[in-house]
Scaffold this motif. Structure first.
Motif, PDB file in Angstrom:
ATOM      1  N   GLY A 299       3.888  13.862  -3.294  1.00 26.82           N
ATOM      2  CA  GLY A 299       5.083  12.631  -3.560  1.00 26.82           C
ATOM      3  C   GLY A 299       6.445  12.677  -3.611  1.00 26.82           C
ATOM      4  O   GLY A 299       6.677  13.815  -3.724  1.00 26.82           O
ATOM      5  N   SER A 300       7.126  11.889  -4.788  1.00 29.94           N
ATOM      6  CA  SER A 300       8.356  12.158  -4.439  1.00 29.94           C
ATOM      7  C   SER A 300       8.154  13.146  -5.816  1.00 29.94           C
ATOM      8  O   SER A 300       9.876  13.893  -5.194  1.00 29.94           O
ATOM      9  N   ALA A 301       7.658  13.465  -6.485  1.00 29.84           N
ATOM     10  CA  ALA A 301       7.965  14.349  -7.269  1.00 29.84           C
ATOM     11  C   ALA A 301       7.310  16.132  -6.830  1.00 29.84           C
ATOM     12  O   ALA A 301       8.487  16.474  -6.878  1.00 29.84           O
TER      13      ALA A 301
ATOM     14  N   GLU B  31      -2.253  17.974  -1.175  1.00 24.98           N
ATOM     15  CA  GLU B  31      -1.344  16.762  -0.792  1.00 24.98           C
ATOM     16  C   GLU B  31      -2.843  15.912   0.873  1.00 24.98           C
ATOM     17  O   GLU B  31      -2.373  16.338   1.530  1.00 24.98           O
ATOM     18  N   PRO B  32      -3.484  14.983   0.145  1.00 20.27           N
ATOM     19  CA  PRO B  32      -4.084  14.783   1.246  1.00 20.27           C
ATOM     20  C   PRO B  32      -3.417  13.891   2.682  1.00 20.27           C
ATOM     21  O   PRO B  32      -3.840  13.758   3.542  1.00 20.27           O
TER      22      PRO B  32
ATOM     23  N   GLN C  81       8.353   5.215  -1.685  1.00 26.57           N
ATOM     24  CA  GLN C  81       8.359   3.691  -1.663  1.00 26.57           C
ATOM     25  C   GLN C  81       8.963   2.602  -2.555  1.00 26.57           C
ATOM     26  O   GLN C  81       8.973   1.598  -2.518  1.00 26.57           O
TER      27      GLN C  81
ATOM     28  N   ASN D 258      -8.009  16.242  -1.346  1.00 24.41           N
ATOM     29  CA  ASN D 258      -7.621  15.986  -2.590  1.00 24.41           C
ATOM     30  C   ASN D 258      -7.801  17.179  -3.220  1.00 24.41           C
ATOM     31  O   ASN D 258      -8.697  17.774  -3.245  1.00 24.41           O
ATOM     32  N   VAL D 259      -7.167  16.562  -4.644  1.00 26.26           N
ATOM     33  CA  VAL D 259      -7.047  17.383  -6.219  1.00 26.26           C
ATOM     34  C   VAL D 259      -8.879  17.084  -6.535  1.00 26.26           C
ATOM     35  O   VAL D 259      -8.408  16.097  -7.161  1.00 26.26           O
TER      36      VAL D 259
ATOM     37  N   LYS E 210      12.067  -7.778  -8.946  1.00 23.17           N
ATOM     38  CA  LYS E 210      12.564  -7.499  -7.511  1.00 23.17           C
ATOM     39  C   LYS E 210      12.369  -8.875  -6.632  1.00 23.17           C
ATOM     40  O   LYS E 210      12.790  -9.662  -6.018  1.00 23.17           O
TER      41      LYS E 210
ATOM     42  N   GLY F 135       7.076  13.612 -12.915  1.00 27.81           N
ATOM     43  CA  GLY F 135       7.018  12.245 -11.749  1.00 27.81           C
ATOM     44  C   GLY F 135       6.206  11.073 -12.897  1.00 27.81           C
ATOM     45  O   GLY F 135       6.045  11.106 -13.448  1.00 27.81           O
ATOM     46  N   ASP F 136       5.403  10.520 -11.996  1.00 27.26           N
ATOM     47  CA  ASP F 136       4.983   9.403 -12.467  1.00 27.26           C
ATOM     48  C   ASP F 136       3.577   9.376 -13.989  1.00 27.26           C
ATOM     49  O   ASP F 136       3.170   9.038 -14.365  1.00 27.26           O
TER      50      ASP F 136
ATOM     51  N   LYS G 197       9.030   6.180 -14.497  1.00 27.12           N
ATOM     52  CA  LYS G 197       8.397   6.344 -13.606  1.00 27.12           C
ATOM     53  C   LYS G 197       8.792   5.938 -12.524  1.00 27.12           C
ATOM     54  O   LYS G 197       8.461   4.547 -12.357  1.00 27.12           O
ATOM     55  N   THR G 198       9.768   6.814 -12.376  1.00 23.80           N
ATOM     56  CA  THR G 198      10.382   6.347 -11.042  1.00 23.80           C
ATOM     57  C   THR G 198      10.713   7.189 -10.009  1.00 23.80           C
ATOM     58  O   THR G 198      11.652   8.833 -10.853  1.00 23.80           O
ATOM     59  N   ALA G 199      11.059   6.698  -8.966  1.00 23.08           N
ATOM     60  CA  ALA G 199      11.870   8.626  -8.095  1.00 23.08           C
ATOM     61  C   ALA G 199      13.215   8.890  -9.091  1.00 23.08           C
ATOM     62  O   ALA G 199      13.129   9.950  -9.115  1.00 23.08           O
ATOM     63  N   ALA G 200      13.701   7.959  -9.357  1.00 27.76           N
ATOM     64  CA  ALA G 200      15.003   8.572 -10.031  1.00 27.76           C
ATOM     65  C   ALA G 200      14.545   9.005 -10.977  1.00 27.76           C
ATOM     66  O   ALA G 200      15.147  10.120 -11.499  1.00 27.76           O
TER      67      ALA G 200
ATOM     68  N   LYS H 201      21.520   0.319  -3.344  1.00 29.84           N
ATOM     69  CA  LYS H 201      19.838   0.266  -3.576  1.00 29.84           C
ATOM     70  C   LYS H 201      19.760  -0.082  -1.353  1.00 29.84           C
ATOM     71  O   LYS H 201      18.205   1.000  -0.995  1.00 29.84           O
TER      72      LYS H 201
HETATM   73  P1  FAD Z   1       4.067   9.441  -5.754  1.00 31.40           P
HETATM   74  O1  FAD Z   1       5.319   9.597  -5.358  1.00 31.40           O
HETATM   75  O2  FAD Z   1       3.530   8.245  -6.008  1.00 31.40           O
HETATM   76  O3  FAD Z   1       3.641  10.480  -5.124  1.00 31.40           O
HETATM   77  C1  FAD Z   1       1.953  10.958  -5.595  1.00 31.40           C
HETATM   78  C2  FAD Z   1       1.337  11.981  -4.099  1.00 31.40           C
HETATM   79  O4  FAD Z   1       0.188  11.948  -5.091  1.00 31.40           O
HETATM   80  C3  FAD Z   1       0.806  10.586  -3.583  1.00 31.40           C
HETATM   81  O5  FAD Z   1       1.817  11.761  -2.234  1.00 31.40           O
HETATM   82  C4  FAD Z   1      -0.682  11.294  -3.365  1.00 31.40           C
HETATM   83  O6  FAD Z   1      -1.305  10.894  -2.087  1.00 31.40           O
HETATM   84  C5  FAD Z   1      -0.804  12.550  -4.219  1.00 31.40           C
HETATM   85  N1  FAD Z   1      -1.723  12.276  -4.652  1.00 31.40           N
HETATM   86  C6  FAD Z   1      -2.565  11.250  -4.962  1.00 31.40           C
HETATM   87  N2  FAD Z   1      -3.880  11.922  -6.264  1.00 31.40           N
HETATM   88  C7  FAD Z   1      -3.894  12.589  -5.567  1.00 31.40           C
HETATM   89  C8  FAD Z   1      -5.201  14.193  -5.581  1.00 31.40           C
HETATM   90  N3  FAD Z   1      -6.437  13.502  -6.149  1.00 31.40           N
HETATM   91  N4  FAD Z   1      -4.854  15.101  -4.923  1.00 31.40           N
HETATM   92  C9  FAD Z   1      -4.237  15.479  -4.312  1.00 31.40           C
HETATM   93  N5  FAD Z   1      -3.093  14.643  -4.130  1.00 31.40           N
HETATM   94  C10 FAD Z   1      -2.601  13.616  -4.344  1.00 31.40           C
HETATM   95  N6  FAD Z   1      11.425   4.030  -8.309  1.00 31.40           N
HETATM   96  C11 FAD Z   1      12.751   4.100  -8.053  1.00 31.40           C
HETATM   97  O7  FAD Z   1      13.620   4.972  -7.981  1.00 31.40           O
HETATM   98  N7  FAD Z   1      13.542   3.179  -8.226  1.00 31.40           N
HETATM   99  C12 FAD Z   1      13.279   1.708  -7.297  1.00 31.40           C
HETATM  100  O8  FAD Z   1      14.245   1.219  -7.156  1.00 31.40           O
HETATM  101  C13 FAD Z   1      11.433   2.080  -7.020  1.00 31.40           C
HETATM  102  N8  FAD Z   1      11.722   0.869  -6.816  1.00 31.40           N
HETATM  103  C14 FAD Z   1       9.799   0.766  -6.483  1.00 31.40           C
HETATM  104  C15 FAD Z   1       9.059  -0.254  -6.046  1.00 31.40           C
HETATM  105  C16 FAD Z   1       8.380   0.018  -5.365  1.00 31.40           C
HETATM  106  C17 FAD Z   1       7.348  -1.413  -5.049  1.00 31.40           C
HETATM  107  C18 FAD Z   1       6.748   1.399  -5.935  1.00 31.40           C
HETATM  108  C19 FAD Z   1       5.316   1.140  -5.983  1.00 31.40           C
HETATM  109  C20 FAD Z   1       7.613   1.544  -6.177  1.00 31.40           C
HETATM  110  C21 FAD Z   1       9.238   2.155  -6.437  1.00 31.40           C
HETATM  111  N9  FAD Z   1       9.265   3.167  -7.442  1.00 31.40           N
HETATM  112  C22 FAD Z   1      10.420   3.022  -7.497  1.00 31.40           C
HETATM  113  C23 FAD Z   1       8.953   4.218  -7.202  1.00 31.40           C
HETATM  114  C24 FAD Z   1       8.800   5.140  -7.118  1.00 31.40           C
HETATM  115  O9  FAD Z   1       8.304   5.236  -5.742  1.00 31.40           O
HETATM  116  C25 FAD Z   1       7.813   6.359  -8.283  1.00 31.40           C
HETATM  117  O10 FAD Z   1       7.975   6.693  -9.333  1.00 31.40           O
HETATM  118  C26 FAD Z   1       7.754   7.729  -7.127  1.00 31.40           C
HETATM  119  O11 FAD Z   1       7.513   7.572  -5.749  1.00 31.40           O
HETATM  120  C27 FAD Z   1       7.213   8.633  -8.429  1.00 31.40           C
HETATM  121  O12 FAD Z   1       6.566   9.824  -7.469  1.00 31.40           O
HETATM  122  P2  FAD Z   1       5.478  10.782  -8.016  1.00 31.40           P
HETATM  123  O13 FAD Z   1       5.492  12.334  -6.784  1.00 31.40           O
HETATM  124  O14 FAD Z   1       5.262  11.020  -9.221  1.00 31.40           O
HETATM  125  O15 FAD Z   1       4.137  10.094  -7.441  1.00 31.40           O
END
Ligand code: FAD
Length: 422
Positions: free
Chosen positions: A16-18, A39-40, A47, A81-82, A172, A304-305, A313-316, A389
């Motif tokens: 994902g983002s991270a 990553e599946p 997002q 998936n893991v 929002k 990440g999250d 828990k944000t992309a930022a 934004k």
């Molecule tokens: P994710 O980007 O969710 O990625 C997780 C990845 O793991 C996914 O690709 C998934 O397929 C994969 N995965 C899951 N389980 C498995 C497994 N078992 N095996 C292998 N892969 C797996 N953030 C901001 O900074 N600003 C904003 O304004 C903002 N607004 C948002 C609004 C909404 C409606 C949403 C839903 C989110 C928002 N976010 C915002 C949050 C941001 O999108 C997340 O915090 C960010 O994507 C976290 O990155 P991550 O990589 O931890 O998780």
């Protein structure tokens, strides 16, 4: 594709983002053939754009790009998936029964919607046109039609009683819906309401004060201490517990014409189900909240999250964490101690209407940690924050973050404060 027993220098769980950002960075540093990604998904979603998709201001297609455009060629990509982790033997278990061996592991699986925690919610999202959520690629396209079809009664918006990604996103979409309903000339016929399990509209005082004014100006009704417990969607009733008295919560049913639910979330099961990987209380990845190194395994990092920090828990936040993890990973590889520390930075651009917003940025203690000098007024409703934004951040994400060098605005912040800021 099999790894043939190879031991990868780094395996990244979750793209994902991270995870995708780390994959690109580490492929450049260590060579793509030494890096594996599990990553599946074949699609990568930005997002944060889903808020604007739900508000009818961007299309769903604008939030998605093929994952393959972002995974460097020669990185070993397991499109599955893991299923679990075996940290004592440096193995990531895969859904198909195979495993990958690693020297170092980065865990970035995001967080998982826990629809089952609210009986009726999943069935409603599947079948009821007036029940929607921006929090899922599958349902986000329901939101704008649900808003447009609301001609009377209450448009209700909820905030969950668990950790949530982007804690501003539940409200929002409410401001965008209110804007849309007002523009349609129906505001006198439609009440707008927000139910939140906490005591205030936002966790950081500086922004909460401004948002309380926005809520008052827009005549939005608030229900604080209210946690959604059930959706009686056949009767358009949302059932809450008023949790002001946690030992004897009062059941409150609120009728709605449309409801946007920000669902409860839980940690990903490969982490939560493994006591060696998870923090005991929360089930999230047990990392040192400053170095982002796992508390038990020095060759594992998380970001990440899915890490054990509630507020970030944000992309930022993920962007800021990638720089920390990269440097600390290198230190550990060089047999040194992790030496750079995450301050809990996170950011939430709070759109408060179709062309205005507030740019909240704060640290792990809930103290504002703003990029722009104070005379810019990040806490005030302005067009420029909406513009950032809607137009600047998506470009920064696709070209600066997931593929590139962006590790958050710390350098800008330092520049604006002539090197004296944090
Ligand atoms: P994710 O980007 O969710 O990625 C997780 C990845 O793991 C996914 O690709 C998934 O397929 C994969 N995965 C899951 N389980 C498995 C497994 N078992 N095996 C292998 N892969 C797996 N953030 C901001 O900074 N600003 C904003 O304004 C903002 N607004 C948002 C609004 C909404 C409606 C949403 C839903 C989110 C928002 N976010 C915002 C949050 C941001 O999108 C997340 O915090 C960010 O994507 C976290 O990155 P991550 O990589 O931890 O998780």
């Amino acid at each position: 594709m099999t790894s043939g027993g190879k031991v990868f220098r780094v395996v990244i769980a979750g793209g994902g983002s991270a995870g995708l950002t780390m994959t690109n960075r580490l492929a450049r540093v260590f060579g793509a053939t030494n890096v594996a990604l599990v990553e599946p998904s074949k699609v990568h979603y930005y997002q944060p754009l889903w808020t604007l998709v739900g508000g009818g201001l961007k299309s769903f297609e604008q939030s998605a790009k093929p994952m393959g455009e972002f995974v460097p060629s020669n990185v070993h990509w397991e499109k599955q998936n893991v299923s679990g982790f075996d940290p004592d033997n440096n193995k990531v278990m895969l859904e198909n029964g195979d495993h990958l061996n690693y020297e170092y592991l980065i865990v970035a699986l995001g967080i998982t919607p826990d629809y089952q925690r609210v009986p009726g919610l999943l069935e409603a999202l599947e079948t009821a046109p007036n029940v929607c959520t921006n929090y899922d690629a599958k349902y986000v396209s329901k939101t704008f039609p649900a808003i447009q079809n609301t001609k009377k009664g209450t448009a209700l918006f909820t905030h969950p009683d668990t950790p949530v990604k982007c804690a501003g996103a539940p409200q929002k979409i409410m401001y965008l819906a209110e804007d849309q309903i007002r523009k349609s000339g129906l505001r006198n016929d439609v009440d707008v309401a927000f139910a939140h399990p906490g005591p205030a509209i936002f966790g950081v005082k500086k922004y909460a004060e401004q948002l309380a004014k926005v809520v008052a100006e827009k005549d939005i009704k608030t229900y604080f201490h209210h946690a959604l417990k059930e959706l009686d969607y056949k009767n358009n009733l949302a059932v809450f517990h008023n949790i002001k008295e946690p030992d004897s919560p009062v059941k409150v049913s609120i009728p709605y014409e449309m409801i946007h639910v920000s669902p409860p979330f839980k940690p990903p099961s490969p982490i939560a189900s493994n006591p060696k990987m998870a923090a005991a209380q929360s089930g999230y990845l047990d990392v040192n909240t400053q170095t982002l190194q796992h508390n038990k395994y020095e060759n594992i990092f998380g970001l990440g999250d899915n890490i054990n920090i509630v507020s970030t828990k944000t992309a930022a936040a993920a962007a800021a964490q990638t720089g920390i993890v990269q440097k600390n990973l290198q230190s550990v590889m060089d047999k040194k101690k992790p030496s750079v520390f995450y301050d809990g930075y996170t950011s939430c651009p709070l759109v408060t209407g179709a062309n205005k917003g507030i740019l909240a940025e704060f640290d792990g203690n809930g103290e504002p940690l703003q990029t722009f000098p104070s005379f810019f007024g990040q806490h005030k409703e302005k067009k420029i924050w909406y513009y950032l934004k809607a137009h600047v951040m998506p470009t920064l994400y696709w070209y600066g973050m997931v593929k590139g060098p962006w590790t958050g605005p710390k350098a800008l912040r330092k520049m604006f404060t002539l090197g004296m800021g944090r």
